[in-house]
Design a protein around this motif. Structure first.
Motif, short mmCIF file in Angstrom:
data_model
loop_
_atom_site.label_atom_id
_atom_site.label_comp_id
_atom_site.label_asym_id
_atom_site.label_seq_id
_atom_site.Cartn_x
_atom_site.Cartn_y
_atom_site.Cartn_z
N ARG A 28 0.96 -1.28 -0.10
CA ARG A 28 -0.04 0.11 -0.01
C ARG A 28 0.86 1.31 -0.04
NH1 ARG A 28 -4.83 0.80 4.32
NH2 ARG A 28 -5.29 -1.15 3.40
N ALA A 29 1.78 1.47 0.91
CA ALA A 29 2.77 2.30 0.82
C ALA A 29 3.57 2.59 -0.64
CB ALA A 29 4.07 2.23 1.91
N ARG A 30 4.09 1.46 -0.93
CA ARG A 30 4.83 1.44 -2.30
C ARG A 30 3.71 2.25 -3.31
NH1 ARG A 30 8.86 -2.28 -4.35
NH2 ARG A 30 8.85 -2.14 -6.42
N LEU A 31 2.42 1.69 -3.55
CA LEU A 31 1.45 2.36 -4.54
C LEU A 31 1.30 3.64 -4.34
CD1 LEU A 31 -0.27 1.25 -6.69
CD2 LEU A 31 -2.21 1.10 -5.21
N ALA A 32 1.27 4.01 -3.16
CA ALA A 32 1.10 5.41 -2.94
C ALA A 32 2.21 6.40 -3.36
CB ALA A 32 1.06 5.71 -1.20
N GLY B 16 4.12 -11.88 11.13
CA GLY B 16 2.95 -11.08 11.14
C GLY B 16 2.28 -10.54 9.76
N ILE B 17 1.13 -10.83 9.54
CA ILE B 17 0.45 -10.36 8.27
C ILE B 17 -0.31 -9.24 8.37
CG2 ILE B 17 0.41 -12.79 7.42
CD1 ILE B 17 -2.62 -12.94 7.85
N GLY B 18 -0.31 -8.41 9.29
CA GLY B 18 -1.07 -7.28 9.61
C GLY B 18 -2.53 -7.55 9.84
N LEU B 24 -1.50 -4.65 3.04
CA LEU B 24 -0.46 -4.32 4.34
C LEU B 24 0.31 -5.62 4.66
CD1 LEU B 24 -3.15 -1.97 6.11
CD2 LEU B 24 -1.15 -1.52 5.00
N ILE B 25 0.46 -6.58 3.93
CA ILE B 25 1.33 -7.41 4.03
C ILE B 25 2.60 -7.23 3.75
CG2 ILE B 25 1.98 -10.06 3.77
CD1 ILE B 25 -1.20 -10.37 3.36
N THR B 26 3.79 -7.17 4.44
CA THR B 26 5.08 -6.69 4.05
C THR B 26 5.61 -7.87 3.07
OG1 THR B 26 6.34 -7.94 5.76
CG2 THR B 26 5.54 -5.64 5.98
N PRO B 27 6.59 -7.42 2.23
CA PRO B 27 7.33 -8.34 1.26
C PRO B 27 8.23 -9.44 2.21
CG PRO B 27 7.49 -6.22 0.47
CD PRO B 27 6.77 -5.91 1.54
N GLU B 115 12.74 -16.75 13.74
CA GLU B 115 12.75 -15.48 13.28
C GLU B 115 11.36 -14.76 13.63
OE1 GLU B 115 13.84 -12.67 9.28
OE2 GLU B 115 13.29 -14.99 8.97
N ILE B 116 11.50 -13.49 14.25
CA ILE B 116 10.11 -12.81 14.50
C ILE B 116 9.83 -11.73 13.15
CG2 ILE B 116 8.53 -11.41 15.75
CD1 ILE B 116 9.53 -14.00 17.16
N ILE B 117 9.10 -11.79 12.39
CA ILE B 117 8.98 -11.02 11.33
C ILE B 117 7.60 -9.86 11.61
CG2 ILE B 117 7.95 -10.76 8.84
CD1 ILE B 117 9.45 -13.31 8.31
N PRO B 118 7.97 -8.83 11.94
CA PRO B 118 7.13 -7.69 12.49
C PRO B 118 5.90 -7.47 11.34
CG PRO B 118 8.82 -6.49 11.82
CD PRO B 118 9.22 -8.02 11.71
N GLY B 119 4.64 -6.91 11.91
CA GLY B 119 3.61 -6.70 10.93
C GLY B 119 3.10 -5.46 11.37
N ILE B 120 2.02 -5.06 10.58
CA ILE B 120 1.08 -3.84 11.07
C ILE B 120 0.38 -4.16 11.87
CG2 ILE B 120 -0.46 -2.24 10.15
CD1 ILE B 120 2.08 -1.46 8.74
#
Lengths: 262, 262
Positions: A28-32, B16-18, B24-27, B115-120
């Motif tokens: 979403r950030a990328r698209l913005a 974390g998938i948000g 809003l899912i990070t790469p 590994e902890i992958i942070p999310g929104i």
């Protein structure tokens, strides 16, 4: 403007790009950024998304501490009908520019649309590299007294420490401010044992990232600077293999050894 | 295992998938799902990333409230050498499963990488749709007394309210718990005026998302449920065009009207 011309409604997207790692920027950030006609922001953050900016986009790069001017110019362009992406490090909604944008929009009677695009904040990213410190109630406190009276900051530190919140310290120290983190440590030590785990993360998500697991008593031995975030555990937080972990309470409630299997 | 065989080291990625929206899912989270041999998680969250899962991946889907079992099985598979992605809604580091994974790893003497992958997190996403409520110091408090004694929760609410923190209430209410949010409101009203802005967000990032701007006095008129997060402003928070905004302090310090232009 000619009365017959339709009013063009612009949009200001306040975009959180996360801590700096490209793979923590949301789609979403990328698209913005991609859809903006103007990309505005503090130079350091613009550098982190340089790969997303196209030659035909206008770029408004500004120095640190120019937040008001930066937001005002971005709003003015959006009010003229432009699509503007205002780039923030971390999450624009946590100690960043989302609030200032609304304050200025209110003052100026802005007519543009405003969208806040959340990002991975320092607290999310630092917690992840430290292990799992924010598993229970926590408080975020900025130690910057540039815009907040220091007695209020002390009051919040005391309140959060006494009520056993995990504590996330934003802006712990800068070139000109070095006494606040010392005082914060003193306050915490009035309420918590010296062995309480404390994590110091600097430049999270950047190539120079540094992650240190320490204790409340010894945390000032570590280098702490403008890009640092400090997390101090609650009374139950423990250290394990270089990580800090705040239990949620499963063990106390269920006993981890005899959890029911499904 | 044959002594001559090299030990295969597995990896447990706690992802974390948000809040649920695909954009809003990070790469980084996406890649962790794609690279996993086993994808594990609570059914609802797995549904949200169904488009990322390939037929050759094993899927371990579990019901709500099976957190211990879910984490234990994911760890066991990683300890056997598998690459496992354990899916969490929001940010695994905020009131989610990162801590439990480390607690179980410690108990079991796990040897896999973690590994902890942070999310929104809910707090990031809810703040964004509400405007800019978290621009100043804030405290996150869960009202669930399943694993935390209620008197401690009350103590934290009093402390955070008295020290003028913005307050984010997680788990405000569920089918079986309805009195806690009423008591929380009473406590807040001891410290803050009834007109204090309060935001209620339900199902953030999902198709049924609901965003309501209310006040501390009237917030219980809104529907609040298991998927809701409530944010209560501090003494400076104001409402503006349906949003809630907590000023950072620029106006008081610089006067927004005569900020220096660069």
């Amino acid at each position: 403007m000619n009365a017959a011309e339709p009013v063009k409604t612009g949009l200001l997207a306040v975009v959180g790009i996360g801590p700096g790692a490209a793979d923590l920027i949301t789609p979403r950030a990328r698209l913005a950024v991609e859809q903006a006609e103007v990309v505005a922001g503090y130079r350091t953050y613009l550098d982190l998304i340089a790969h997303l900016v196209r030659p035909e986009q206008d770029v408004l790069s500004s120095a640190m501490m120019q937040e008001i001017d930066r937001c005002r110019r971005a709003l003015a362009l959006a009010d003229e009908g432009k699509r503007v992406a205002l780039i923030c490090g971390g999450d624009p909604g946590i100690y960043a520019m989302a609030g200032l944008v609304y304050e200025l929009a209110k003052e100026n009677g802005s007519t543009c649309g405003i969208e806040i695009i959340p990002g991975i904040a320092a607290l999310n990213a630092c917690a992840a590299v430290l292990g799992a410190p924010l598993m229970h109630d926590f408080a975020a406190v900025s130690l910057s007294d540039l815009m907040t009276p220091w007695p209020l900051i002390e009051k919040r530190l005391h309140a959060a420490a006494a009520a056993d919140f995990v504590i996330v310290l934003y802006n712990p120290k800068s070139g000109r401010r070095s006494s606040q983190i010392v005082r914060a440590q003193e306050i915490m030590l009035e309420h918590r044992v010296p062995e309480t785990p404390a994590g110091i993360v600097t430049g999270v998500g950047r190539p120079h990232e540094s992650v240190r697991l320490s204790t409340l008593a010894r945390m000032l031995d570590e280098e702490i600077g403008m890009q640092s975030t400090v997390i101090i555990g609650n009374s139950a937080t423990f250290a394990f293999q270089g990580k800090m972990v705040t239990p949620r309470g499963y063990a106390a409630k269920y006993g981890l050894a005899d959890a029911v299997r499904s």
